[in-house]
Design a protein around this motif. Structure first.
Motif, short mmCIF file in Angstrom:
data_model
loop_
_atom_site.label_atom_id
_atom_site.label_comp_id
_atom_site.label_asym_id
_atom_site.label_seq_id
_atom_site.Cartn_x
_atom_site.Cartn_y
_atom_site.Cartn_z
N VAL A 147 0.91 -1.12 -0.06
CA VAL A 147 -0.12 0.06 -0.04
C VAL A 147 1.03 1.11 -0.12
CG1 VAL A 147 -1.72 1.31 1.23
CG2 VAL A 147 -1.69 -1.10 1.15
N ILE A 148 0.61 1.90 -1.03
CA ILE A 148 1.40 3.28 -0.80
C ILE A 148 0.44 4.53 -1.06
CG2 ILE A 148 2.99 4.83 -2.62
CD1 ILE A 148 4.06 2.04 -3.89
N LEU A 149 0.68 5.38 0.17
CA LEU A 149 -0.13 6.60 0.29
C LEU A 149 0.95 7.81 0.74
CD1 LEU A 149 -2.42 4.88 3.03
CD2 LEU A 149 -3.07 6.03 0.79
N PRO A 150 0.27 8.94 0.46
CA PRO A 150 0.84 10.12 0.83
C PRO A 150 1.18 10.12 2.50
CG PRO A 150 -0.95 10.57 -0.41
CD PRO A 150 -0.84 9.23 -0.21
N ARG A 151 2.15 10.87 3.01
CA ARG A 151 2.54 10.66 4.38
C ARG A 151 1.38 11.43 4.93
NH1 ARG A 151 7.44 12.68 7.64
NH2 ARG A 151 6.21 12.97 9.62
N THR A 152 0.52 12.31 4.50
CA THR A 152 -0.43 12.85 5.32
C THR A 152 -1.26 11.96 5.66
OG1 THR A 152 -1.43 13.41 3.02
CG2 THR A 152 -0.42 15.24 4.43
N ALA A 153 -1.62 10.79 4.94
CA ALA A 153 -2.57 9.56 5.28
C ALA A 153 -1.89 8.74 6.29
CB ALA A 153 -3.12 8.99 4.34
N GLY A 154 -0.61 8.75 6.43
CA GLY A 154 0.20 7.78 7.08
C GLY A 154 -0.24 7.53 8.55
N PHE A 155 -0.69 8.37 9.63
CA PHE A 155 -1.14 8.23 10.71
C PHE A 155 -2.34 7.57 10.77
CE2 PHE A 155 -3.52 9.97 14.39
CZ PHE A 155 -2.81 9.01 15.48
N ASP A 156 -3.30 7.81 10.05
CA ASP A 156 -4.50 7.18 9.84
C ASP A 156 -4.57 6.04 9.35
OD1 ASP A 156 -6.11 9.34 10.85
OD2 ASP A 156 -6.91 9.98 9.13
N VAL A 168 -5.26 -7.41 0.77
CA VAL A 168 -6.03 -6.83 -0.48
C VAL A 168 -7.15 -5.90 0.32
CG1 VAL A 168 -7.53 -7.05 -2.23
CG2 VAL A 168 -5.56 -8.36 -2.13
N THR A 169 -7.32 -6.28 1.75
CA THR A 169 -8.41 -5.35 2.48
C THR A 169 -8.06 -3.84 2.50
OG1 THR A 169 -8.50 -7.32 4.06
CG2 THR A 169 -9.32 -4.98 4.67
N PRO A 170 -7.08 -3.15 2.42
CA PRO A 170 -6.78 -1.64 2.05
C PRO A 170 -7.08 -1.47 0.85
CG PRO A 170 -4.89 -2.47 3.27
CD PRO A 170 -5.82 -3.78 2.62
N GLN A 171 -7.06 -2.09 -0.41
CA GLN A 171 -7.86 -1.80 -1.56
C GLN A 171 -9.25 -1.65 -1.41
OE1 GLN A 171 -6.06 -4.16 -4.88
NE2 GLN A 171 -4.34 -4.73 -3.51
N ARG A 172 -9.86 -2.53 -0.82
CA ARG A 172 -11.24 -2.53 -0.65
C ARG A 172 -11.56 -1.17 0.12
NH1 ARG A 172 -12.07 -4.43 -4.80
NH2 ARG A 172 -14.23 -4.61 -4.51
N ALA A 173 -10.83 -0.71 1.22
CA ALA A 173 -11.04 0.37 1.87
C ALA A 173 -10.76 1.66 1.21
CB ALA A 173 -9.93 0.36 3.27
N ALA A 174 -9.83 1.74 0.05
CA ALA A 174 -9.63 2.78 -0.85
C ALA A 174 -10.93 3.00 -1.47
CB ALA A 174 -8.58 2.51 -1.82
N ALA A 231 -14.25 1.73 -0.75
CA ALA A 231 -15.18 2.12 0.29
C ALA A 231 -15.05 3.67 0.69
CB ALA A 231 -15.54 1.15 1.40
N SER A 232 -13.88 3.97 0.87
CA SER A 232 -13.69 5.17 1.83
C SER A 232 -13.37 6.32 0.73
CB SER A 232 -12.47 5.16 2.58
OG SER A 232 -12.49 4.21 3.26
N ALA A 233 -13.36 6.36 -0.65
CA ALA A 233 -12.94 7.14 -1.53
C ALA A 233 -11.95 7.89 -1.36
CB ALA A 233 -14.07 8.24 -1.75
N THR A 234 -10.76 6.90 -0.89
CA THR A 234 -9.37 7.66 -0.66
C THR A 234 -8.76 8.14 -2.04
OG1 THR A 234 -8.93 5.54 0.58
CG2 THR A 234 -6.92 6.76 -0.13
N PRO A 235 -8.39 9.45 -1.58
CA PRO A 235 -7.97 10.27 -2.82
C PRO A 235 -7.03 9.55 -3.44
CG PRO A 235 -7.93 11.77 -0.78
CD PRO A 235 -8.29 10.25 -0.39
N PHE A 236 -5.77 8.80 -3.01
CA PHE A 236 -4.62 8.52 -3.86
C PHE A 236 -4.07 7.27 -3.01
CE2 PHE A 236 -0.07 8.86 -5.42
CZ PHE A 236 -0.42 8.34 -6.45
N MET A 237 -4.03 6.28 -3.63
CA MET A 237 -3.57 5.16 -3.18
C MET A 237 -3.00 4.04 -4.26
SD MET A 237 -5.04 1.76 -1.01
CE MET A 237 -5.53 2.59 0.47
N ILE A 238 -1.55 3.65 -4.33
CA ILE A 238 -1.25 2.64 -4.93
C ILE A 238 -1.04 1.34 -4.33
CG2 ILE A 238 0.71 2.06 -6.90
CD1 ILE A 238 1.31 4.85 -6.80
N THR A 239 -1.32 0.32 -4.88
CA THR A 239 -1.21 -1.10 -4.31
C THR A 239 -0.40 -1.98 -5.25
OG1 THR A 239 -3.07 -2.10 -5.06
CG2 THR A 239 -3.29 -0.65 -3.18
N HIS A 240 -0.33 -3.34 -4.83
CA HIS A 240 -0.14 -4.31 -5.59
C HIS A 240 -1.48 -4.87 -6.17
CE1 HIS A 240 -1.85 -6.38 -2.47
NE2 HIS A 240 -1.70 -7.84 -2.92
#
Lengths: 257, 257
Positions: free
Chosen positions: A38-47, A222-228, A230-239
């Motif tokens: 899971v690749i995310l901007p640092r600003t999303a890192g804490f959450d 793969v759960t974080p991909q489903r979270a992306a 469901a949560s309308a995550t602005p930007f995420m890169i995954t395998h």
């Protein structure tokens, strides 16, 4: 040049980087830790780290990289997280917008890679124990995850079926491996967890589980991909499911007694 | 009214809140998870979570609270992290500036509590197994932790000594408990890890370990307090060693097979 079985993780990563290996990584580099990415901007890192902590069965963390640094220095020195995964999925605002084999054009100074221990790591252990497992499916379920910050969504699982005796062995073997999702979260009827067999996230559609086989369901990275989604995550890169990041770490380093 | 042994964690927290219980929490509310406490501003959260991930032996996370919310909703519903720990240490710019029994005057909307599984959780299990352990010391060592962001510093450990046979049992029992530091990180000579017996962080100075006893050293949730000092952390509130936050969670929920 799709060699049947790599033993050296660095050689496999090199082949992936060069485009010489494009298939899933299951049963490759046996004994080595494979990771969901899971690749995310640092600003999303804490959450996101809190999401992982609250859903540790799905998201056991093996490494969190330095912001902007594409090298996973602890688990795979010399590797490049931008090129060494066979296929990447790009999510923007809750939709997968692209599938790539090289994300260098998308890389930014504020991106952080979260490497999550994958069940791909334990498939060679099941094989070595003489367990005859089905292929692996990735399925969405109706089980909710525990939200954190902006992240929420359903649990994804991997499904494997095998004889009841092998299922018992597989539960024991994986129960020692909390770093790779640990024991299954369910056994038997897929309807009990709302597992969607008609539209797997990885693998062909499933008509029915063979009546003489027991299906096991492990929480899945793969759960974080489903979270992306469901949560309308602005930007995420995954395998892409099935294409793990193969590290230099040995599984035994993470096994419990 | 310092009752000898609480069984109900909520009753113990209430007694602590009311000032009726001011002693350490060791062997209290047996079977329940006790936690080391680290409270930081949300802005430090991403780096501190990475510090915990990289030093999971010292900092296994049980819960991370919502910013500004003093209630650990998952591990102790109804509790208040500002009043329910017997003694708090306040660190500013790398120095402990205060010791308090109530941190409500210091509370802010951006504070997050990190609850770290404590070895206080397993002391009742050792006792139940018939292990005659020494008291517990908290010691600084010369082993470095893995840095993350601004956090770095030496590993702190708890030390207990017991007969060699009991030490073997204690290694087996705690090896099943990665949520509470797992197996010891060292056994025997304290000099090998640079453990400072002359100036314990908790407990009286130690002249020597009895020659017929084996000393065991577990990674300890006091480590972040040493990081606050080594890293000149601007602001951190913690528990005082020996005074754990007692949750409603049962230890068995976290035990490995």
């Amino acid at each position: 040049m799709q060699t049947e079985r790599f033993t050296d993780p660095a050689a496999l990563r090199r082949a992936i980087r060069q485009g010489a290996w494009t298939r899933p990584t299951r049963l490759q580099a046996p004994g080595h830790v494979q990771c969901s990415v899971v690749i995310l901007p640092r600003t999303a890192g804490f959450d996101f780290l809190r999401y992982c902590q609250r859903n540790a069965r799905a998201c056991p963390l093996i490494e969190v990289t330095e912001p902007g640094d594409p090298e996973p220095r602890m688990s795979a020195p010399g590797a490049d997280i931008r090129t060494d995964v066979g296929r990447y999925a790009v999510y923007r605002n809750g939709a997968q917008i692209d599938e790539l084999s090289d994300i260098r054009p998308l890389w930014r100074d504020d991106l952080v890679a979260f490497l999550i221990g994958s069940s791909l790591s334990f498939d060679p252990l099941l094989e070595a124990a003489g367990i005859e497992s089905s292929p692996v499916w990735v399925l969405e379920t109706r089980l909710p995850t525990v939200p954190a910050g902006g992240f929420h969504g359903p649990l994804a699982v991997t499904m494997r079926w095998m004889t009841p005796a092998d299922a018992i062995s597989a539960i024991q073997i994986t129960g020692r491996l909390p770093g790779f999702h640990g024991a299954p979260i369910h056994l038997g009827d897929p309807a009990r967890i709302g597992a969607n067999l008609a539209a797997p996230l990885h693998g062909p559609p499933v008509r029915e589980i063979p009546p003489d086989r027991t299906a096991l369901y492990w929480a899945c990275g793969v759960t974080p991909q489903r979270a992306a989604i469901a949560s309308a995550t602005p930007f995420m890169i995954t395998h892409v499911p099935g294409h793990g990041f193969v590290t230099d770490l040995r599984i035994e380093q993470f096994a419990m007694p």
